[in-house]
Design an enzyme around this catalytic site. Sequence first.
Site, PDB file in Angstrom:
ATOM      1  N   GLY A  39       0.827  -1.204   0.000  1.00  0.00           N
ATOM      2  CA  GLY A  39       0.000   0.000   0.000  1.00  0.00           C
ATOM      3  C   GLY A  39       0.855   1.245   0.000  1.00  0.00           C
ATOM      4  N   PRO A  40       0.266   2.392  -0.213  1.00  0.00           N
ATOM      5  CA  PRO A  40       1.018   3.656  -0.260  1.00  0.00           C
ATOM      6  C   PRO A  40       1.595   4.003   1.108  1.00  0.00           C
ATOM      7  CG  PRO A  40      -1.343   4.069  -0.311  1.00  0.00           C
ATOM      8  CD  PRO A  40      -1.178   2.591  -0.444  1.00  0.00           C
ATOM      9  N   PRO A  41       2.537   4.938   1.158  1.00  0.00           N
ATOM     10  CA  PRO A  41       3.125   5.334   2.443  1.00  0.00           C
ATOM     11  C   PRO A  41       2.080   5.942   3.372  1.00  0.00           C
ATOM     12  CG  PRO A  41       4.460   6.129   0.601  1.00  0.00           C
ATOM     13  CD  PRO A  41       3.182   5.620   0.019  1.00  0.00           C
ATOM     14  N   GLY A  42       2.256   5.665   4.661  1.00  0.00           N
ATOM     15  CA  GLY A  42       1.430   6.325   5.657  1.00  0.00           C
ATOM     16  C   GLY A  42       0.114   5.659   5.975  1.00  0.00           C
ATOM     17  N   LYS A  94       1.353   0.340   7.601  1.00  0.00           N
ATOM     18  CA  LYS A  94       1.879  -1.012   7.402  1.00  0.00           C
ATOM     19  C   LYS A  94       2.893  -1.383   8.501  1.00  0.00           C
ATOM     20  CE  LYS A  94       3.456  -0.045   3.306  1.00  0.00           C
ATOM     21  NZ  LYS A  94       3.041   1.360   3.265  1.00  0.00           N
ATOM     22  N   THR A  95       3.859  -0.513   8.729  1.00  0.00           N
ATOM     23  CA  THR A  95       4.908  -0.823   9.708  1.00  0.00           C
ATOM     24  C   THR A  95       4.351  -0.863  11.124  1.00  0.00           C
ATOM     25  OG1 THR A  95       6.540   0.236   8.265  1.00  0.00           O
ATOM     26  CG2 THR A  95       7.163  -0.123  10.556  1.00  0.00           C
ATOM     27  N   SER A 112      -3.976   0.939 -18.337  1.00  0.00           N
ATOM     28  CA  SER A 112      -5.291   1.327 -17.813  1.00  0.00           C
ATOM     29  C   SER A 112      -5.755   2.692 -18.312  1.00  0.00           C
ATOM     30  CB  SER A 112      -5.271   1.314 -16.283  1.00  0.00           C
ATOM     31  OG  SER A 112      -4.389   2.289 -15.775  1.00  0.00           O
ATOM     32  N   LYS A 156      -8.498   4.112  -7.402  1.00  0.00           N
ATOM     33  CA  LYS A 156      -8.864   5.056  -8.458  1.00  0.00           C
ATOM     34  C   LYS A 156     -10.207   5.719  -8.164  1.00  0.00           C
ATOM     35  CE  LYS A 156      -6.235   2.543 -11.974  1.00  0.00           C
ATOM     36  NZ  LYS A 156      -6.288   1.709 -13.193  1.00  0.00           N
TER      37      LYS A 156
END
Length: 803
Positions: free
Chosen positions: A363-366, A369-370, A687, A730
């Site tokens: 997934g995107p940063p922030g 996940k961590t 896409s 999207k």
Amino acid sequence: MFFGKLKGSKGSDALTLPLLPLRDLVVFPHMVVPLIVGRERSRAALEAAFKGDKQIFLTAQKTGRTAEPGPDDVHDVGTVAVVIQMLRLPDDNLKVLIEGKHRAVVKAWQEGESHLEVALEPLEEPAPQDPAEVEALVRSVRTAFEQYVKLNKSIPPEILLRLESIDEPSRLSDTLIAQLGFKHEERQDLLELVNPEARLDRVLRFVESEIEILQVERKIKSRVKKQMEKSQKEYYLNEQMQAIQKELGEKDEFKAELNELERRILEKKLSEEAVERLTRELRKLKMMSPMSAEAAVVRNYIDWVLSLPWFDYSDESLDIEDAARVLDEDHYGLTKVKERILEHLAVSRLVDRQQGPILCLVGPPGVGKTSLARSVARATNRAFVRQALGGVRDEAEIRGHRRTYIGALPGKLIQSLRKAGSSNPVMLLDEIDKMSTDFRGDPSAALLEVLDPEQNDSFVDHYLDLDYDLSQVMFLCTANTLAGIPEALRDRLEIIQLPGYTEEEKLSIARRYLIPKQVERNGLKPDNLVLTKQAVQRVIREYTRESGVRNLERELAKVARKVAKRVVWKGPETHVRVTSDNLQKLLGVPPFAEAQLEDSDEVGLVQGLAVSSTGGVVLNIEVTAVPGSGRLILTGRLGETLRESAQAGLSYIRSRADNLGLKKGFHTQTDIHVHYPGHSANADGPSAGIAMVTAMTSALTGIAVRRDIAMTGEVSLRGRVLPIGGVKEKILAAHRKGVATVLIPQQNEKDLEDVPAAVRAEIGIELVRHMDEVLDQALAWKGGRGAFARTERSVGFQSGAPR
């Protein structure tokens, strides 16, 4: 004209002199002091004194920061001094030598043309009441000062010869004060103390106090010196003893170490292979010289093997309800990951021994996940270790170095297990998509064995050269995109996509987690800071552009710091209510304008949808058609796949030329320029196919594209709309911008379940199977929606492509 309060002036007895204020300096009578004078008014005062009788009044400033001191900025009591020498330096400063004469007090002030002048009254010292007592005090001071000079090496002994010629108590006290380390405020107090006996008493007490301190310092230095000499002596004797033992062949210390290693091998629960290896290594070590380099290598190897938690496991918490509570406390949403962890705990309660899951959070940063990995460790009561893989390019970082190399060590995984102290920790492999490769090997290939449940029960580190069971380790990997993960490694991972948050989710996260966290972290109370819902929404819309909440937390932390400063200034009862109206005063001008649609329908302008490392984005695709030779020009850092998609789209338009009202052979007489403005990163992927075809069709036909519509989908040569990925991201991006309708492939209907219900209710989602349907809905036909379909039915298909 004099101004200021007169203090009992005696009229004609008052002395008028120029004033020279001093920074951090108190001049006493009988002191000869060199000065460098740079202030303009001070230079003027010196020049006026030097032209007259050379007398000037010196007084200390109350604070050295005042550049142009006035009557309220200097002390009233100072010293009348005589200018002995004066020299003008090249930089226009004055270098003077001044001698103090006697004390005086200011009675009135006069503003001269270029400097201050003061009316002074000399301070007369009282006659001693008991001469014998004064003489005794003088002798005590001399004796104490002589002892002080012997202890303090920074004072030259020549000062004692100078003091022998001074008999006056007043002059003696002033001379000693100049040599002692009084503070600035204490010096001013002594200057204002007119009674010589009182000054001598203060000097005596100060000198005796300094003598005690210096004696203690001397004792400490002596003790430290003796300790150092003792340590050097012990080191020398130990070296001699070792040399003697070496000559005599005595190795008692080495034997004791060998016995300790043998005891640890017997007591440690190890695999049979490890016991056999360590026994062989210990036998080899016994035959070596204890001082040899090879002995140190063998000792380090045995110590590493014994320090690993071979069969030590944490007691895993299998309480599903408690684990669910912990995960919900730490993170909002992330349902799929939480469900997978709870499934693992449920199976663990039914099966005695199961392999640890190998999950990859993409997934995107922030998006958390961590931090989610730490929560998983807390929920399952396992140890937590993190291994950052970003930038790792050496295979030995994973597998370790072979013992043939100097300074060899096990790989990061084995080191992490030693740090965790158990063989079933939660191990986070962070940024797994950012590993690279060079001549030292491919670390991603080394991870194939580690992350394969069928192989990692016998992982072999190059340094240990022993099978180690990693099957009970719960591996969690994180990545921003799947593109950086090799296919073979991706096949071994259980991929869980973490899409970006919606605005409502960000708002809930901010109010539940981020704001309380920043209030506590910045030392505030809940009553000190209140952020309204509208204020948080404005931060999300105008101060951040992200799929996660990392920058949102930074902005909220900035608000908390501003409020903390107000609390310190105004008191702990300060209450700040942050609204959307006063938010800009705290955070400044918003860096982002709120996403808005175009003012009107435009020809050749289409809103495409894409997924980047930061989540979903809306891309404006511009196309213009100009007379030319039939070239297709693509600009905007576009990848090869996207260029091929543009070629396929142009072929579809040529096949529908009659239906679209285009002239025969238009493609040989027109240049088509496709551009992606404002997109700094490399854009690629199929896409954007239907968006490019729509934009090219609009530019060629002159029919505008609806401004409130966005689209995503791959286009084939026959005009079929093929499925794509990242549907949720999207649609969220389109929703953030305020798009009314989104066109997606019919085959992506199954992905709509992942889109939040609140978003689906606010945005129209149209499923399309063919490019004709896209043009029918996206272009602003004069006949209204469906005009293209009616035209097509009346003209008929030229290419015979199936619908």
